[in-house]
Design a protein around this motif. Structure first.
Motif, short mmCIF file in Angstrom:
data_model
loop_
_atom_site.label_atom_id
_atom_site.label_comp_id
_atom_site.label_asym_id
_atom_site.label_seq_id
_atom_site.Cartn_x
_atom_site.Cartn_y
_atom_site.Cartn_z
N ASP A 202 5.24 -3.02 4.78
CA ASP A 202 3.81 -3.29 4.78
C ASP A 202 3.37 -3.49 6.22
N MET A 203 2.31 -2.80 6.64
CA MET A 203 1.89 -2.86 8.03
C MET A 203 1.03 -4.08 8.34
N THR A 204 0.64 -4.84 7.32
CA THR A 204 -0.11 -6.07 7.58
C THR A 204 0.84 -7.26 7.71
N TYR A 205 0.39 -8.29 8.39
CA TYR A 205 1.22 -9.50 8.50
C TYR A 205 0.46 -10.75 8.06
N ARG A 206 -0.69 -10.58 7.46
CA ARG A 206 -1.44 -11.69 6.86
C ARG A 206 -1.83 -11.32 5.44
N PRO A 207 -1.09 -11.80 4.44
CA PRO A 207 0.06 -12.72 4.55
C PRO A 207 1.32 -11.99 4.98
N LEU A 208 2.29 -12.74 5.46
CA LEU A 208 3.53 -12.13 5.90
C LEU A 208 4.26 -11.48 4.73
N LEU A 209 4.36 -12.21 3.63
CA LEU A 209 4.97 -11.67 2.42
C LEU A 209 3.85 -11.24 1.49
N THR A 210 3.47 -9.97 1.59
CA THR A 210 2.40 -9.44 0.74
C THR A 210 2.89 -9.28 -0.69
N ARG A 211 1.96 -9.07 -1.59
CA ARG A 211 2.34 -8.84 -2.99
C ARG A 211 3.25 -7.61 -3.10
N PHE A 212 2.95 -6.59 -2.34
CA PHE A 212 3.75 -5.36 -2.32
C PHE A 212 5.20 -5.66 -1.95
N LEU A 213 5.41 -6.43 -0.88
CA LEU A 213 6.77 -6.77 -0.46
C LEU A 213 7.43 -7.74 -1.43
N ALA A 214 6.67 -8.71 -1.94
CA ALA A 214 7.23 -9.68 -2.88
C ALA A 214 7.72 -8.99 -4.15
N ASP A 215 6.93 -8.04 -4.65
CA ASP A 215 7.33 -7.31 -5.84
C ASP A 215 8.57 -6.46 -5.56
N GLY A 216 8.64 -5.90 -4.34
CA GLY A 216 9.81 -5.12 -3.97
C GLY A 216 11.07 -5.97 -3.89
N ARG A 217 10.93 -7.14 -3.30
CA ARG A 217 12.08 -8.05 -3.21
C ARG A 217 12.56 -8.47 -4.59
N ALA A 218 11.62 -8.69 -5.49
CA ALA A 218 11.98 -9.09 -6.85
C ALA A 218 12.79 -8.01 -7.55
N ARG A 219 12.58 -6.79 -7.13
CA ARG A 219 13.34 -5.68 -7.70
C ARG A 219 14.63 -5.41 -6.92
N GLY A 220 14.85 -6.19 -5.84
CA GLY A 220 16.07 -6.04 -5.06
C GLY A 220 16.00 -5.02 -3.96
N LEU A 221 14.78 -4.60 -3.59
CA LEU A 221 14.61 -3.60 -2.55
C LEU A 221 14.58 -4.24 -1.16
N THR A 222 15.00 -3.50 -0.15
CA THR A 222 14.90 -3.94 1.24
C THR A 222 13.43 -3.86 1.66
N THR A 223 12.96 -4.89 2.37
CA THR A 223 11.56 -4.92 2.79
C THR A 223 11.45 -5.15 4.30
N VAL A 224 10.37 -4.61 4.85
CA VAL A 224 10.08 -4.72 6.29
C VAL A 224 8.65 -5.22 6.42
N ASP A 225 8.45 -6.31 7.18
CA ASP A 225 7.11 -6.89 7.25
C ASP A 225 6.33 -6.45 8.49
#
Length: 263
Positions: A202-225
Motif C-alpha cells: 500500500d503506497m499510503t502510510y496513514r494509517p500505517l496498517l491499512t485495511r488492505f494490508l491488515a486483510d492481507g496479513r490475516a490471510r498470511g500474505l507478505t505486506t509492504v507499507d
C-alpha cells in the motif's frame, strides 16, 4: 541551506521529521520544512523563490507533481517516464526535476519483501493516477509484466499506452506476484483469489496498517507499507538536496513515533 516538501494538504507529511533526523545526525547547517502553497499559482511562486536562491530544493507531493515537471529546465529520464516530479533542485537560477518515487518503491520491496524478484513476474497496480504511474514505470523498468487495474478503463488505458504496460481485469489478480494499491481509498478486490505467496503493498502510510494490508496479513500474505516507500524515496532526495548520503539513523523509529504507531 533551506529545503522542504511542498503539497496541499501538507500538515500530515512525515518528510520533515525524517530529513530533520538526518540533518541533525550529519551536523548540517540546514533546515527542511513543510510548505503548503494554497494553489498552483502559489506553488509557481515557491519555485520562483528557488530560482532566486532562497531555497536549495523541494520534494513535491500532490497536487503539484505534474506542475513541478512542467516548471523545470532539466528533467531526468525517470521523471519524464513518470510524467511528474517529486524532487526539484535549484542551482544558479535553474530548476532540475527528478522522481525518486520509483526508487522508494523498489527500496521498500527490497526491505519488507526481500524474497520477491519482480523480473518477469506478473504484477498488478491498482489505480491510474500519479502514484500508479510512478509505480508502473519503476516496475516496468525492473523487468516486470505490469498490469493496470482501475475502475475507469479509459484512464487505465491512457496510462498503459504511455508506459507500454497492460490494462487488465480483476480475473488477472490470481496470477499476480505483487499487488500494489495506488488508490487513495481501500481497494475492493477479493484477496482470496490471490496466490498464497502474493505480496501486497500500500503506497499510503496513514494509517500505517491499512485495511488492505491488515486483510492481507490475516490471510498470511507478505505486506509492504507506505512508510518504507516514503523513507526509500527520501534517501536519494536527501543526497540530491544536501550533497551527501543520509547518515545511519533509524529514521523509521523516529517516523513511527511521530505517526503514533508501532513498528
Amino acid at each position: 541551506m533551506v529545503a522542504g516538501v511542498a503539497g496541499q494538504p501538507i500538515a500530515h507529511s512525515l518528510s520533515p521529521v525524517i530529513h530533520a533526523a538526518w540533518i541533525a545526525a550529519a551536523g548540517l547547517d540546514a533546515v527542511y520544512r513543510a510548505f503548503g502553497p494554497a494553489d498552483h499559482a502559489a506553488f509557481a511562486e515557491l519555485v520562483s523563490e528557488g530560482r532566486r536562491g532562497v531555497l536549495r530544493g523541494l520534494n513535491v507531493t500532490a497536487p503539484f507533481k505534474e506542475q513541478a515537471l512542467a516548471l523545470a529546465d532539466e528533467v531526468s529520464l525517470t521523471a519524464r517516464a513518470c510524467g511528474s516530479a517529486n524532487l526539484l533542485v535549484f542551482e544558479a537560477g535553474r530548476v532540475r526535476a527528478d522522481s525518486t518515487d520509483g526508487a522508494g518503491l523498489m527500496a521498500a520491496l527490497a526491505e519488507q519483501a526481500p524474497a520477491l524478484d519482480v523480473t518477469g513476474q506478473a504484477l498488478v497496480v491498482l489505480g491510474a493516477g500519479g502514484a500508479a504511474r510512478a509505480a508502473a514505470a519503476a516496475l516496468k523498468a525492473a523487468g516486470a509484466e505490469v498490469g493496470i487495474l482501475n475502475r475507469t478503463v479509459q484512464r487505465a488505458q491512457a496510462l498503459a499506452d504511455e508506459l507500454g504496460v497492460a490494462v487488465i481485469g480483476s480475473g488477472a489478480l490470481c496470477e499476480a506476484a505483487l499487488v500494489i494499491n495506488a488508490l487513495s481509498v481501500p481497494p475492493e478486490i477479493d484477496l482470496e483469489a490471490l496466490r498464497p505467496d502474493a505480496v501486497l503493498m500500500d503506497m499510503t502510510y496513514r494509517p500505517l496498517l491499512t485495511r488492505f494490508l491488515a486483510d492481507g496479513r490475516a490471510r498470511g500474505l507478505t505486506t509492504v507499507d507506505g512508510l518504507a516507500m516514503l523513507i526509500g524515496q527520501a534517501r536519494p532526495s536527501f543526497q540530491a538536496l544536501f550533497g551527501l548520503a543520509p547518515p545511519v539513523v533509524d529514521v523509521r523509529t523516529v517516523a513511527l513515533a511521530a505517526l503514533g504507531a508501532v513498528a
